[in-house]
Design a protein around this motif. Structure first.
Motif, PDB file in Angstrom:
ATOM      1  N   TYR A 111       0.808  -1.215   0.000  1.00 14.37           N
ATOM      2  CA  TYR A 111       0.000   0.000   0.000  1.00 14.37           C
ATOM      3  C   TYR A 111       0.847   1.274   0.000  1.00 14.37           C
ATOM      4  CZ  TYR A 111      -3.345  -3.545   1.497  1.00 14.37           C
ATOM      5  OH  TYR A 111      -4.113  -4.678   1.593  1.00 14.37           O
TER       6      TYR A 111
ATOM      7  N   ASP B 271      -8.179   5.020  -0.605  1.00 15.34           N
ATOM      8  CA  ASP B 271      -9.285   4.756  -1.517  1.00 15.34           C
ATOM      9  C   ASP B 271      -9.274   3.279  -1.915  1.00 15.34           C
ATOM     10  OD1 ASP B 271     -10.686   4.483  -4.153  1.00 15.34           O
ATOM     11  OD2 ASP B 271     -11.033   6.618  -3.838  1.00 15.34           O
ATOM     12  N   ARG B 272     -10.395   2.605  -1.710  1.00 14.30           N
ATOM     13  CA  ARG B 272     -10.452   1.167  -1.973  1.00 14.30           C
ATOM     14  C   ARG B 272     -10.386   0.828  -3.461  1.00 14.30           C
ATOM     15  NH1 ARG B 272     -15.203  -1.472   1.536  1.00 14.30           N
ATOM     16  NH2 ARG B 272     -16.177   0.565   1.376  1.00 14.30           N
ATOM     17  N   HIS B 273     -10.688   1.792  -4.285  1.00 12.96           N
ATOM     18  CA  HIS B 273     -10.605   1.543  -5.725  1.00 12.96           C
ATOM     19  C   HIS B 273      -9.151   1.601  -6.203  1.00 12.96           C
ATOM     20  CE1 HIS B 273     -14.945   1.573  -6.149  1.00 12.96           C
ATOM     21  NE2 HIS B 273     -14.995   2.717  -5.480  1.00 12.96           N
ATOM     22  N   ARG B 274      -8.405   2.556  -5.668  1.00  9.63           N
ATOM     23  CA  ARG B 274      -6.996   2.684  -6.050  1.00  9.63           C
ATOM     24  C   ARG B 274      -6.118   1.728  -5.243  1.00  9.63           C
ATOM     25  NH1 ARG B 274      -4.818   8.538  -5.877  1.00  9.63           N
ATOM     26  NH2 ARG B 274      -3.148   7.418  -6.918  1.00  9.63           N
ATOM     27  N   ASN B 275      -6.536   1.478  -3.983  1.00 11.19           N
ATOM     28  CA  ASN B 275      -5.851   0.510  -3.129  1.00 11.19           C
ATOM     29  C   ASN B 275      -4.377   0.842  -2.901  1.00 11.19           C
ATOM     30  OD1 ASN B 275      -6.515  -1.711  -1.514  1.00 11.19           O
ATOM     31  ND2 ASN B 275      -5.462  -3.124  -2.898  1.00 11.19           N
TER      32      ASN B 275
END
Length: 335
Positions: free
Chosen positions: A224, A279-283
């Motif tokens: 991350y 952001d869970r979309h970009r992770n």
């Protein structure tokens, strides 16, 4: 992380415990609630188990509030006692003449946590009259019998209020009085180990201060890309954050710690109970969008914006547990 003994025993036969203190709003209750979440995110078998119904209820309720509800647990209004056991992975000893590995000792760290309202650490060591005096004595009893301390230093409160020294000096002075009377001072120092936790690393002001001092690094194997400050550099960040104290007295905190504790029994940690937003979309961690607090209407308090990813919440506990375990001459793991 091998730990093969539990904390040493007190003269009364009980395990030395870990006590927590800090100024009001420093995050003591949230820190405790984040502990279970932090353990769940680790890729090992370390877990925390309550030793009584109240402690188990606390784990269930506060973990749900912080993780699922994304709200901060209500601050303690009374002295609360929690009895937990940190249980680690069972060691496996391989013998060349055995086909199956032999199971070794299971690491266990006993934590008798005392969480008290910040008001108990008011200047002069006194809070409100009445029950507060009784609660303060109870807290000092815990500090006297225990040998592990978690001290939370809130740099944001220190910038706005500047009272960290007041909330450290008073209980330390009273604790030293008790230990001296019991003839338990060692070379003029307290026999305790203390983990100094710099809280709210997720706050941009703290992160920017660390960046300005070139203390930020990213672990190569972190998928991350979260920023971190090593334990070796944590004291440097602490010293820098003390310079922005509203009262100008924060530098006395470091000097006071050095006067009361052996240098090798003080360890600094940079912590956050909620961690950074991702952001869970970009992770992946975004340096330009890292705040994990969601602004609320006046009077509604604060909410967590994204997932709760505690930083350095487990590590102070394991460090204290290991240091306390090393003082147990018997080296036996009680079951």
């Amino acid at each position: 992380m091998p730990v093969e003994v539990t904390p040493g025993q007190t003269s009364h036969g009980g395990s030395h415990g870990i006590s927590m203190w800090g100024a009001p709003g420093s995050g003591k209750t949230t820190f405790l609630a984040a502990l279970s979440i932090a353990l769940s995110r680790r890729n090992d078998d370390w877990k925390i188990v309550g030793s009584d119904p109240a402690s188990t209820d606390y784990l269930i309720d506060k973990t749900s509030e912080l993780s699922g509800g994304r709200v901060f647990p209500e601050a303690s209004k009374v002295v609360e006692r929690y009895h937990w056991m940190l249980i680690g992975p069972t060691a496996r000893k391989t013998r060349w003449w055995r086909r199956k590995p032999k199971l070794g000792a299971q690491p266990r760290i006993r934590i008798n946590m005392i969480d008290a309202p910040g008001g108990l650490y008011a200047p002069g060591g006194r809070a409100a009259e009445g029950l507060a005096d009784l609660r303060q004595r109870e807290l000092l009893d815990s500090l006297t019998q225990g040998r592990g301390i978690v001290f939370l230093f809130d740099p944001i409160r220190e910038f706005k209020v500047g009272d960290a020294f007041d909330h450290l000096h008073a209980p330390l002075t009273r604790l030293a009085e008790r230990m001296l009377a019991a003839d338990e001072m060692q070379d003029g120092k307290l026999p305790h180990h203390i983990a100094v936790c710099i809280t709210k690393f997720d706050d941009r002001r703290v992160l920017d201060t660390a960046m300005g001092q070139h203390l930020i690094n990213v672990e190569p194997d972190d998928p991350y890309g979260f920023p971190k400050v090593s334990d070796e550099d944590a004291q440097t960040l602490f010293r820098e954050l003390c310079r922005i104290s509203r009262s100008g007295h924060a530098e006395l905190v470091l000097n006071t710690l050095g006067k009361y504790f052996h240098p090798d029994r003080i360890q600094f940690f940079v912590t956050s109970s909620i961690g950074f937003f991702m952001d869970r979309h970009r992770n992946v961690f975004d340096w330009d969008d890292s705040e994990n607090l969601l602004p609320q209407e006046p009077g509604q308090g604060l909410r967590v914006r994204g997932q709760v990813r505690p930083i350095n919440v487990v590590e102070p506990m394991l460090w204290l547990g290991q240091r306390l375990a090393a003082t147990n001459p018997a080296g036996v793991i009680p079951r």
